[in-house]
Structure formats: structure tokens, C-alpha cells
Design a protein around this motif. Structure first.
Motif: not given
Length: 265
Positions: A100-114, A134-139
Motif C-alpha cells: 500500500p501507499d505511504n507505508s514505509f519509513d525507508a525503502v532500500v535496494s542494492q544491486f538490482g536496479f540495473m 520517508g527516505r530512499l537509497a538505491v545502490a
């Protein structure tokens, strides 16, 4: 060698047993820090693989927090679910998160985005499920040229087998361009995104272990080389990669990443 040591093992098992300790485990705390993950947070890991980042986040959030991890590959999830953790593992695509919308304080992702089919849509989905503030970090992997060992290995593949094989190996490094990442963020409507560089290490127990693991990787060289070509690659790699060998035959070199960092308004 990988061809005998891991014969009969599934790609997800090989990934977890070899790539995670050599490359990916170290990045969990780094990506979590870029997303400012704290104790008690509710966090989503997108393209979680076998769980390296999700497990690191779970350690930080503690019993007061919660972690949900999503991946499109059921074999990866099967390995992840075998690990003792309170994480909720879900099958799903980054472009259509089953949350659902608006449900996490942070979203992270590593080495899948490409590897995502529609990268701007995946970013939109990650922002959608974030709470305001909320904070986002995508590696992603930086360019292969910025990793001295992998750069040398890619050039060796070009020389031995042609550019097509070298490009197969370069696939995980395809988004190692800060300008391109900013363009994708702009397309996704993320206006305040920052792109930061962080450095990590590749560390295998030997040159042979590195080459064998890469040959077994279905996302790069898996199924590309014949046994004869593999033996030739192994032999040549022992010379080309020798400058990166440290004490005990271990091979180690830098592998930087680029991390998209943003906050939802």
C-alpha cells in the motif's frame, strides 16, 4: 573449481554462497546508513535477492521495527526464507510493488536496479510506498572501469572471446553513470535526488574462485563459455589478475558503487 564444487546447485544457492560473502554482504550497513535506517523503522528492501541487505536492516530496526523484502525471483526468495529472521518475504516486481501507499519509513535496494525493465516506474513505486518524509537509497555498481580488478577482467574477456562476451560480463555495471541516474530520477519525478559514491571491496579466496564464480553466474557469463574457453580464461586470469593478489592467495580490489539518495516530500 565452481564447475565441480557447485555442480547441481541452483543459481540462487551459488549466488548466496559465493557472491554474497565476496561482494554484497558488506553493502547492507552502507545502504541502510544512506537511507538513515533507525531502530523501530518499517523498511522495505526491493530486489532483495537472498536477503543480504534485508538481514542487515533487520539488525538495525530491531524488535520494535519491521522489514519487508520483495523479489521477482522465487529461487532467490526460497534461499532467503531459509534464514532465521523476522523478515516478511514477498514475491513481486519492483515496477508493481504489492504494497500500500505511504507505508514505509525507508525503502532500500542494492544491486538490482540495473536489471529492472522499467527503471523510472520502479523508482515511482518505491516513492509511492514511502511515508511523507520517508527516505530512499538505491545502490548500483559504478562503471566497471572504476573497479581495477573487474576492469582488467572485462578487458581480458574482450581480448580472448570478443566484445560480446565482455559486454555480458559488464551487464551489472551498466548504470555506473551519475548523469544517467539523475536522468532516471528526473523521469520518475524525484526532484531532490542526490547521487553519492561509496567504495567497497571485492574479495575472493583465490583468482580461480573469482573466475569460477563469474562463470557460474546466470546474470553474466553463465552458459556463455565452453569448458575449453573457461580453462583458457582461468589460465590467462592468473596472470592478468596477479597484481590484485594479497596474502594467502586472496584476491582483493576496489569496487565502488553509486547510490541514489532521496526523501519523499
Amino acid at each position: 573449481m565452481m564447475s565441480t564444487l557447485d555442480e547441481g546447485h541452483k543459481p540462487a544457492e551459488i549466488y548466496d554462497a559465493h557472491f554474497v560473502p565476496a561482494l554484497f554482504a558488506q553493502w547492507g550497513p552502507v545502504v541502510a546508513a544512506e537511507a538513515q535506517v533507525h531502530e523501530g523503522d518499517r523498511v522495505l528492501d526491493v530486489a532483495c535477492g537472498t536477503g543480504a541487505l534485508a538481514l542487515a536492516v533487520d539488525e538495525i530496526t530491531g524488535p520494535a521495527g519491521s522489514v519487508v523484502a520483495v523479489d521477482a525471483n522465487p529461487e532467490m526468495l526460497a534461499v532467503a526464507r531459509s534464514k532465521p529472521a523476522r523478515i516478511e518475504w514477498l514475491e513481486g516486481r519492483a515496477e508493481a510493488l504489492p504494497l500500500p501507499d505511504n507505508s514505509f519509513d525507508a525503502v532500500v535496494s542494492q544491486f538490482g536496479f540495473m536489471f529492472f525493465d522499467d527503471k523510472p516506474q520502479a523508482l515511482r513505486e518505491m516513492v509511492r510506498v514511502l511515508r511523507p518524509g520517508g527516505r530512499l537509497a538505491v545502490a548500483v555498481c559504478d562503471a566497471v572501469e572504476n573497479s581495477p580488478g573487474y576492469g582488467a577482467f572485462a578487458r581480458l574477456l574482450d581480448r580472448l572471446f570478443g566484445r560480446q562476451v565482455g559486454e555480458a560480463f559488464r551487464a551489472p555495471f551498466s548504470l555506473g553513470d551519475a548523469g544517467r541516474l539523475r536522468e532516471l530520477c528526473d523521469e520518475a519525478g524525484i526532484e531532490d535526488a542526490e547521487i553519492v559514491e561509496r567504495n567497497g571491496k571485492v574479495r575472493f579466496k583465490s583468482i580461480d574462485a573469482l573466475v569460477s564464480t563469474e562463470r557460474a553466474c546466470v546474470w553474466t557469463l553463465g552458459g556463455v563459455l565452453t569448458d575449453e574457453q573457461f580453462e583458457r580464461l582461468l589460465k590467462e586470469s592468473r596472470t592478468v589478475l596477479a597484481p590484485f593478489v594479497i596474502k594467502g592467495g586472496v584476491i582483493e580490489f576496489d569496487m565502488p558503487s553509486l547510490i541514489i539518495r532521496a526523501r519523499k516530500p
